[in-house]
Design a protein around this motif. Structure first.
Motif, PDB file in Angstrom:
ATOM      1  N   LEU A  90       0.605  -1.339  -0.059  1.00 44.62           N
ATOM      2  CA  LEU A  90      -0.077  -0.210   0.041  1.00 44.62           C
ATOM      3  C   LEU A  90       0.833   1.286   0.082  1.00 44.62           C
ATOM      4  CD1 LEU A  90      -2.654   1.358   0.213  1.00 44.62           C
ATOM      5  CD2 LEU A  90      -2.936   1.034   2.517  1.00 44.62           C
ATOM      6  N   PRO A  91       1.747   1.485   0.910  1.00 42.68           N
ATOM      7  CA  PRO A  91       2.497   2.453   0.975  1.00 42.68           C
ATOM      8  C   PRO A  91       3.532   2.748  -0.090  1.00 42.68           C
ATOM      9  CG  PRO A  91       3.315   1.381   2.873  1.00 42.68           C
ATOM     10  CD  PRO A  91       2.074   0.639   2.100  1.00 42.68           C
ATOM     11  N   PHE A  92       4.046   1.499  -0.466  1.00 45.26           N
ATOM     12  CA  PHE A  92       5.134   1.485  -1.567  1.00 45.26           C
ATOM     13  C   PHE A  92       4.436   1.782  -2.962  1.00 45.26           C
ATOM     14  CE2 PHE A  92       9.047  -0.026  -3.559  1.00 45.26           C
ATOM     15  CZ  PHE A  92       9.822   0.446  -2.426  1.00 45.26           C
ATOM     16  N   SER A  93       3.316   1.402  -3.297  1.00 43.64           N
ATOM     17  CA  SER A  93       2.633   1.589  -4.355  1.00 43.64           C
ATOM     18  C   SER A  93       2.260   3.057  -4.511  1.00 43.64           C
ATOM     19  CB  SER A  93       1.310   0.807  -4.789  1.00 43.64           C
ATOM     20  OG  SER A  93       0.357   0.981  -3.899  1.00 43.64           O
ATOM     21  N   LEU A  94       1.582   3.726  -3.664  1.00 46.39           N
ATOM     22  CA  LEU A  94       1.304   5.119  -3.371  1.00 46.39           C
ATOM     23  C   LEU A  94       2.715   6.165  -3.549  1.00 46.39           C
ATOM     24  CD1 LEU A  94      -1.033   5.305  -0.385  1.00 46.39           C
ATOM     25  CD2 LEU A  94      -1.601   5.641  -2.701  1.00 46.39           C
ATOM     26  N   LEU A  95       3.662   5.554  -2.869  1.00 48.88           N
ATOM     27  CA  LEU A  95       4.989   6.330  -3.290  1.00 48.88           C
ATOM     28  C   LEU A  95       5.525   6.368  -4.592  1.00 48.88           C
ATOM     29  CD1 LEU A  95       7.309   8.078  -1.878  1.00 48.88           C
ATOM     30  CD2 LEU A  95       8.474   5.903  -1.240  1.00 48.88           C
ATOM     31  N   VAL A 142      -4.210  -1.377  -7.512  1.00 52.18           N
ATOM     32  CA  VAL A 142      -3.160  -2.326  -7.635  1.00 52.18           C
ATOM     33  C   VAL A 142      -3.318  -3.248  -6.314  1.00 52.18           C
ATOM     34  CG1 VAL A 142      -0.714  -2.816  -7.650  1.00 52.18           C
ATOM     35  CG2 VAL A 142      -1.690  -1.151  -9.271  1.00 52.18           C
ATOM     36  N   VAL A 143      -3.382  -2.452  -5.218  1.00 51.08           N
ATOM     37  CA  VAL A 143      -3.555  -3.277  -3.812  1.00 51.08           C
ATOM     38  C   VAL A 143      -4.744  -4.177  -3.756  1.00 51.08           C
ATOM     39  CG1 VAL A 143      -3.683  -2.940  -1.281  1.00 51.08           C
ATOM     40  CG2 VAL A 143      -2.306  -1.362  -2.686  1.00 51.08           C
ATOM     41  N   VAL A 144      -6.202  -3.574  -4.281  1.00 51.02           N
ATOM     42  CA  VAL A 144      -7.010  -4.463  -4.249  1.00 51.02           C
ATOM     43  C   VAL A 144      -7.108  -5.684  -5.207  1.00 51.02           C
ATOM     44  CG1 VAL A 144      -9.641  -4.507  -5.072  1.00 51.02           C
ATOM     45  CG2 VAL A 144      -8.634  -2.432  -3.884  1.00 51.02           C
ATOM     46  N   MET A 145      -6.164  -5.335  -6.406  1.00 46.91           N
ATOM     47  CA  MET A 145      -6.015  -6.473  -7.209  1.00 46.91           C
ATOM     48  C   MET A 145      -5.101  -7.656  -6.956  1.00 46.91           C
ATOM     49  SD  MET A 145      -6.641  -5.075 -10.816  1.00 46.91           S
ATOM     50  CE  MET A 145      -5.383  -4.069 -10.591  1.00 46.91           C
TER      51      MET A 145
END
Length: 275
Positions: free
Chosen positions: A66-71, A185-188
């Motif tokens: 979650l934080p890595f994809s947002l970053l 992306v996190v959801v999938m």
């Protein structure tokens, strides 16, 4: 169908598939219309670094993604808007950098990472209730943001220059859209994994665009297509005992290609015969 509903893990799998289809159906339309599928893939693959760090720290990999994809999303958006670096260049750098970080930290983690393939290629049959709760919360965030900023996002997708002249904060909206892609992306990730994430984001939306140009209708159609394909792929993977994520993508791809072939055949057949 009634047979597989007797098992709790199948109910969880179908629920997860529907929740993933909702997120992909909404955000996938923006991805297809604005033609940023490559950015989506970059965010997805860069977030593998979060999986590696999570294994190293001994926490749920979803919490690391979650934080890595947002970053990653914010970095791609900021560099593309505020520097002279080409967008595809920064995507390629973050893509490979995230994968490298993930590989290094997984290598540093003692023992073997048993669920690693699940996050790479997905395994919808093993989705726990805790992940479903998180997916539901992320879906709610995506729906709320898109509902509030629907007109602004539509202007951003169709005419970015006009949006700037009209005083719409284009850069902030763009960064927010990339963050919504990161949440998707996190959801999938537990459904089809990081490797196949682009397909679930683009295929239902691309197919829905073949039937309408209205974005709201596209979203509803994309959600419907995604749900139907996911459930069908899930049933086929259950009965034939094959990988669920890959089966779902194959079902989607097959239907899309079939539609393209039928459309082309109709176009040819409707042309007047010329001597």
């Amino acid at each position: 169908m009634l047979e597989i509903l007797q098992y709790e893990f199948m109910i969880n799998a179908i629920t997860a598939g529907i929740l993933a289809s909702i997120a992909c159906g909404i955000i996938g339309v923006y991805v297809v219309v604005k033609r940023i599928a490559f950015i989506s893939g970059g965010i997805a693959h860069a977030s593998f670094g979060g999986i590696g760090i999570s294994y190293f720290l001994g926490i749920n990999p979803i919490m690391g993604v979650l934080p890595f994809s947002l970053l990653s999303a914010l970095t791609i958006g900021t560099f593309s808007k505020r520097t002279d670096v080409a967008e595809d260049t920064i995507i390629g750098i973050l893509w490979s950098m995230g994968m490298a970080i993930g590989i290094i930290f997984i290598g540093l983690t003692p023992g073997y990472a048993p669920d690693l393939m699940t996050y790479l290629f997905g395994n919808i049959l093993t989705v726990p209730q805790s992940d479903i709760t998180m997916m539901l919360a992320l879906d709610a965030i995506i729906i709320l943001v898109v509902y509030v900023l629907y007109k602004e996002f539509m202007a951003l997708c169709y005419d970015e220059d006009f949006s700037t002249v009209a005083g719409i904060p284009v850069e902030k909206l763009y960064l927010l859209l990339l963050c919504l892609i990161a949440l998707t992306v996190v959801v999938m990730i537990r459904v089809v994994g990081l490797i196949l994430v682009i397909a679930l984001l683009t295929i239902p939306a691309a197919l829905s665009r073949e039937f309408t140009d209205d974005m709201r209708k596209m979203m509803f159609l994309s959600i419907s297509f995604g749900t139907a394909f996911t459930i069908l792929g899930l049933m086929l993977s259950y009965y034939f005992d094959i990988a669920s994520g890959a089966t779902i993508i194959l079902v989607m791809s097959s239907f899309y290609l079939l539609h393209v072939v039928i459309k082309k055949w109709r176009t040819i057949s409707e042309k007047p015969f010329e001597i």
